[in-house]
Design a protein around this motif. Structure first.
Motif, PDB file in Angstrom:
ATOM      1  N   ASP A   3       0.824  -1.199   0.000  1.00  0.00           N
ATOM      2  CA  ASP A   3       0.000   0.000   0.000  1.00  0.00           C
ATOM      3  C   ASP A   3       0.861   1.253   0.000  1.00  0.00           C
ATOM      4  OD1 ASP A   3      -2.168  -1.564   0.020  1.00  0.00           O
ATOM      5  OD2 ASP A   3      -2.855  -1.056   2.053  1.00  0.00           O
ATOM      6  N   ASN A   4       0.589   2.140  -0.987  1.00  0.00           N
ATOM      7  CA  ASN A   4       1.231   3.449  -1.079  1.00  0.00           C
ATOM      8  C   ASN A   4       2.730   3.382  -1.363  1.00  0.00           C
ATOM      9  OD1 ASN A   4      -1.212   4.746  -0.494  1.00  0.00           O
ATOM     10  ND2 ASN A   4      -0.856   4.482   1.698  1.00  0.00           N
ATOM     11  N   ILE A   5       3.227   2.242  -1.877  1.00  0.00           N
ATOM     12  CA  ILE A   5       4.622   2.155  -2.289  1.00  0.00           C
ATOM     13  C   ILE A   5       4.696   2.386  -3.793  1.00  0.00           C
ATOM     14  CG2 ILE A   5       6.625   0.642  -2.549  1.00  0.00           C
ATOM     15  CD1 ILE A   5       5.910  -0.701   0.017  1.00  0.00           C
ATOM     16  N   PHE A   6       5.534   3.321  -4.213  1.00  0.00           N
ATOM     17  CA  PHE A   6       5.736   3.590  -5.628  1.00  0.00           C
ATOM     18  C   PHE A   6       6.852   2.683  -6.136  1.00  0.00           C
ATOM     19  CE2 PHE A   6       4.365   8.148  -4.565  1.00  0.00           C
ATOM     20  CZ  PHE A   6       3.043   7.790  -4.718  1.00  0.00           C
ATOM     21  N   PHE A   7       6.533   1.789  -7.095  1.00  0.00           N
ATOM     22  CA  PHE A   7       7.512   0.836  -7.591  1.00  0.00           C
ATOM     23  C   PHE A   7       8.248   1.391  -8.803  1.00  0.00           C
ATOM     24  CE2 PHE A   7       4.397  -2.040  -5.563  1.00  0.00           C
ATOM     25  CZ  PHE A   7       5.246  -2.651  -4.662  1.00  0.00           C
ATOM     26  N   PRO A   8       9.575   1.349  -8.785  1.00  0.00           N
ATOM     27  CA  PRO A   8      10.345   1.706  -9.976  1.00  0.00           C
ATOM     28  C   PRO A   8      10.304   0.553 -10.978  1.00  0.00           C
ATOM     29  CG  PRO A   8      11.803   0.996  -8.240  1.00  0.00           C
ATOM     30  CD  PRO A   8      10.421   0.995  -7.645  1.00  0.00           C
ATOM     31  N   SER A   9      10.766   0.811 -12.179  1.00  0.00           N
ATOM     32  CA  SER A   9      10.800  -0.248 -13.184  1.00  0.00           C
ATOM     33  C   SER A   9      12.053  -1.104 -13.007  1.00  0.00           C
ATOM     34  CB  SER A   9      10.790   0.356 -14.587  1.00  0.00           C
ATOM     35  OG  SER A   9      12.001   1.049 -14.829  1.00  0.00           O
ATOM     36  N   VAL A  10      11.993  -2.319 -13.545  1.00  0.00           N
ATOM     37  CA  VAL A  10      13.152  -3.206 -13.512  1.00  0.00           C
ATOM     38  C   VAL A  10      14.320  -2.574 -14.258  1.00  0.00           C
ATOM     39  CG1 VAL A  10      14.046  -5.433 -14.286  1.00  0.00           C
ATOM     40  CG2 VAL A  10      11.761  -5.293 -13.292  1.00  0.00           C
ATOM     41  N   GLU A  11      14.024  -1.965 -15.414  1.00  0.00           N
ATOM     42  CA  GLU A  11      15.081  -1.344 -16.212  1.00  0.00           C
ATOM     43  C   GLU A  11      15.791  -0.239 -15.440  1.00  0.00           C
ATOM     44  OE1 GLU A  11      12.022  -1.817 -17.119  1.00  0.00           O
ATOM     45  OE2 GLU A  11      11.969  -2.994 -18.964  1.00  0.00           O
ATOM     46  N   GLU A  12      15.006   0.548 -14.728  1.00  0.00           N
ATOM     47  CA  GLU A  12      15.583   1.649 -13.963  1.00  0.00           C
ATOM     48  C   GLU A  12      16.503   1.137 -12.861  1.00  0.00           C
ATOM     49  OE1 GLU A  12      14.133   5.073 -10.814  1.00  0.00           O
ATOM     50  OE2 GLU A  12      12.652   4.055 -12.075  1.00  0.00           O
ATOM     51  N   ILE A  13      16.041   0.138 -12.123  1.00  0.00           N
ATOM     52  CA  ILE A  13      16.861  -0.414 -11.042  1.00  0.00           C
ATOM     53  C   ILE A  13      18.127  -1.047 -11.604  1.00  0.00           C
ATOM     54  CG2 ILE A  13      16.938  -2.160  -9.222  1.00  0.00           C
ATOM     55  CD1 ILE A  13      13.984  -1.740  -8.782  1.00  0.00           C
ATOM     56  N   ASN A  14      17.966  -1.805 -12.663  1.00  0.00           N
ATOM     57  CA  ASN A  14      19.086  -2.538 -13.255  1.00  0.00           C
ATOM     58  C   ASN A  14      20.144  -1.599 -13.826  1.00  0.00           C
ATOM     59  OD1 ASN A  14      20.555  -4.773 -14.065  1.00  0.00           O
ATOM     60  ND2 ASN A  14      19.437  -5.012 -15.981  1.00  0.00           N
ATOM     61  N   ASN A  15      19.696  -0.518 -14.465  1.00  0.00           N
ATOM     62  CA  ASN A  15      20.632   0.355 -15.180  1.00  0.00           C
ATOM     63  C   ASN A  15      21.135   1.540 -14.358  1.00  0.00           C
ATOM     64  OD1 ASN A  15      20.301  -1.227 -17.503  1.00  0.00           O
ATOM     65  ND2 ASN A  15      18.542  -0.012 -18.197  1.00  0.00           N
ATOM     66  N   ASP A  16      20.289   2.033 -13.428  1.00  0.00           N
ATOM     67  CA  ASP A  16      20.598   3.318 -12.796  1.00  0.00           C
ATOM     68  C   ASP A  16      20.888   3.247 -11.303  1.00  0.00           C
ATOM     69  OD1 ASP A  16      20.074   4.419 -15.285  1.00  0.00           O
ATOM     70  OD2 ASP A  16      17.972   4.824 -14.815  1.00  0.00           O
ATOM     71  N   TRP A  17      20.502   2.158 -10.651  1.00  0.00           N
ATOM     72  CA  TRP A  17      20.601   2.137  -9.196  1.00  0.00           C
ATOM     73  C   TRP A  17      21.955   1.631  -8.716  1.00  0.00           C
ATOM     74  CZ3 TRP A  17      15.834   0.683  -5.803  1.00  0.00           C
ATOM     75  CH2 TRP A  17      14.792   1.576  -6.082  1.00  0.00           C
ATOM     76  N   GLY A  18      22.571   2.429  -7.854  1.00  0.00           N
ATOM     77  CA  GLY A  18      23.728   1.977  -7.108  1.00  0.00           C
ATOM     78  C   GLY A  18      23.300   1.607  -5.702  1.00  0.00           C
ATOM     79  N   PRO A  19      24.240   1.290  -4.821  1.00  0.00           N
ATOM     80  CA  PRO A  19      23.887   0.945  -3.437  1.00  0.00           C
ATOM     81  C   PRO A  19      23.113   2.044  -2.718  1.00  0.00           C
ATOM     82  CG  PRO A  19      26.144   0.293  -3.920  1.00  0.00           C
ATOM     83  CD  PRO A  19      25.684   1.093  -5.093  1.00  0.00           C
ATOM     84  N   GLY A  20      23.426   3.305  -3.021  1.00  0.00           N
ATOM     85  CA  GLY A  20      22.735   4.405  -2.359  1.00  0.00           C
ATOM     86  C   GLY A  20      21.253   4.437  -2.661  1.00  0.00           C
TER      87      GLY A  20
END
Length: 555
Positions: A3-20
């Motif tokens: 509830d009320n959690i905004f989910f990012p896309s798989v592509e975004e996490i895979n390509n853009d997300w670092g540990p931070g």
């Protein structure tokens, strides 16, 4: 869980997300996921980036190097499955839109909102950390006693606190308590939040958007689309109840709730209730409801609204503690009544998405809010979180930059030093100085520096409990205050986490008195670097150093 959690896309996490980004995502939603800091720390310590996060499994998290408990491990993995779009039978991941909104268990896909979750979160966080004043001048009507948002925004001078709406909707827990001294803008912010969220038709949304078009919140298109005019809301204040007797107070409560039901009369007019519910609704409406049902009237309304609109609701309670301050000889009866009422709306109520309590003192989970789980408390002295933001700390009262802006627009900037001396001094943990808005608006209205805040309300409660002390206790407090006023010294105390008027009535205690003075605005927490304040938002004893905030209070 979602509830009320905004989910990012798989592509975004895979390509853009670092540990931070991974840690920021978990920290932002840890309350909804029931995660503790100790559950997130192993993921942070092992430098888990986006792809690593998506590949986490329960088996991995249960053993070294993570060693998580089964519950947190399961919830984190279930979260990654939802992000990847995996069903319970572990089908292959499917592509997801950029933003998913969880709405009462149903996922709403909105491709029209192009910003990624990371961009949204970053934009919001960076804006909240800024201190750029925005003031709306509809005319030069400074109204120190006004609290209605519509009156301010349509015909007065309004200091923009609209980012409070975003901060509350995105970053707060399910049930929170915000405490501030009287006349610090609490009711105005609740009125603004209610106006923003209250459900309206698509045509009326255009009119509502016009009210907010010059405010900071309007810059967040994605947030506007998700929330403006989309939430059923219960909004009620318990200020100024009749307190001559318990029967008188109960009669006032009955009238407030009857007025609330009148506001939502469309529910029975549209024949949306079952026969038994309609009967109770009408009895509440005309004030003939039995006392045993009255304390559950807000809970019943939450169900009616949920069923009518098809989504969970938000509840806003203004002056939640006013009744207990004035209950006196019938404290026990009032305590039982409101404890049942507040528990019924906030504890395990499937019809409610969020509850906001606002008042002066933290009456505490040990007594008044004992039926509620994990109520987040946000006083003015709340410590900053992982991103350096002390949530809500500057959303009530005026910052110095806002005061400067008001003075410059009124051609009185030369008065700033004078106002600093007389009104400056309330402090946040992020070194922002907060001014009491009532004093500033009164000065702008009258053009004279005066003790407007201290003269604007009764000091009956403080005087009442001071009189119960013996002479030695009173002299000790007097000399402590004299020292603070004369030398800008501090006094070290433990703020009481669960304040109870009935206990203070029978057993006056120094830390309880200082707690009353601090939350009431007569003292403020000192955040000078040389002091080590163990301030925490949790419900536990808090050791702080207090000082008198300004000359207005000192005099």
């Amino acid at each position: 869980m979602s509830d009320n959690i905004f989910f990012p896309s798989v592509e975004e996490i895979n390509n853009d997300w670092g540990p931070g980004e991974v840690i920021a995502f978990l920290e932002t939603h840890k309350k909804k996921l029931f995660l503790r800091d100790v559950d997130i720390k192993p993921i942070k310590d092992n430098w888990v980036a986006g792809l690593d996060f998506l590949l986490l499994t329960r088996d991995k998290l249960l053993v070294q190097p993570y060693n998580l408990l089964d519950g947190p491990a399961t919830r984190i993995v279930e979260l990654t499955k939802k992000i990847k779009g995996e069903e319970e039978d572990d089908e292959l991941p499917r592509k997801r839109p950029r933003l998913i909104r969880a709405l009462d268990g149903k996922q709403i896909f909105d491709d029209s909102i192009s910003m990624s979750w990371t961009d949204q979160e970053k934009e919001t966080r960076e804006t909240l950390l800024q201190d750029s004043p925005n003031v709306i001048f509809k005319n030069r009507s400074y109204s120190p006693g006004e609290s209605d948002f519509l009156n301010f925004i349509q015909s007065g001078v309004f200091v923009d606190k609209s980012l409070f709406i975003i901060e509350y909707m995105i970053y707060s827990e399910r049930a929170i308590l915000i405490t501030r001294p009287r006349r610090f803008g609490k009711s105005t912010n609740l009125s603004m939040l209610y106006t923003f969220l209250k459900p309206v038709s698509e045509k009326e949304k255009e009119q509502k958007l016009a009210l907010f078009k010059d405010l900071k919140v309007s810059k967040f298109d994605w947030f506007i689309k998700l929330n403006l005019g989309n939430w059923p809301v219960i909004y009620i204040s318990f200020k100024d109840l009749n307190y001559e007797s318990w029967e008188s107070m109960l009669s006032s409560i009955r009238k407030r709730i009857s007025d609330l039901y009148k506001e939502h009369r469309y529910i029975i007019d549209n024949k949306k209730l079952h026969e038994d519910d309609e009967s109770l609704f009408r009895k509440t409406l005309d004030g003939t409801i039995d006392n045993s049902y009255l304390m559950y009237a807000l809970s019943s309304m939450s169900r009616y609204l949920h069923e009518y609109f098809g989504r969970q609701i938000i509840i806003l309670i203004d002056e939640y503690d006013w009744s207990m301050e004035h209950a006196g000889s019938f404290y026990s009866k009032a305590n039982i009544f409101f404890k049942c009422m507040y528990s019924s709306i906030a504890k395990d109520n499937q019809h409610v998405s969020k509850v906001l309590f606002v008042g002066i003192l933290p009456l505490g989970q040990a007594s008044f809010l004992s039926g509620l789980n994990n109520v987040g408390h946000y006083p003015m002295h709340i410590l900053p979180g992982i991103h350096g933001r002390a949530h809500f700390s500057d959303m009530f009262g005026f910052t110095e930059k806002e005061v400067e802006f008001l003075l410059s627009k009124s051609n009185r900037k030369f008065e700033l030093d004078n106002l600093r001396t007389h009104y400056n001094g309330y402090r946040t943990s992020t070194n922002k100085r907060i001014y009491n808005p009532h004093s500033i608006m009164s000065f702008l209205q009258k053009g004279i520096v005066g003790n407007y805040w201290t003269n604007s309300g009764s000091t009956f409660t403080v005087k009442k409990y001071l009189k119960k002390w013996n002479q030695d206790q009173f002299q000790s407090l007097y000399y402590a205050f004299y020292s603070l006023q004369d030398n800008d010294n501090h006094v070290k105390v433990k703020l009481v986490p669960h304040f109870r008027y009935d206990v203070l009535e029978s057993e006056p205690e120094i830390n309880a008195i200082y707690t009353l003075l601090c939350y009431s605005g007569y003292l403020t927490v000192n955040f000078d670097d040389k002091f080590n304040n163990e301030v925490d938002k949790q419900w536990k004893p808090t050791e702080v150093e207090l000082i008198i905030p300004n000359r207005e209070v000192a005099e």
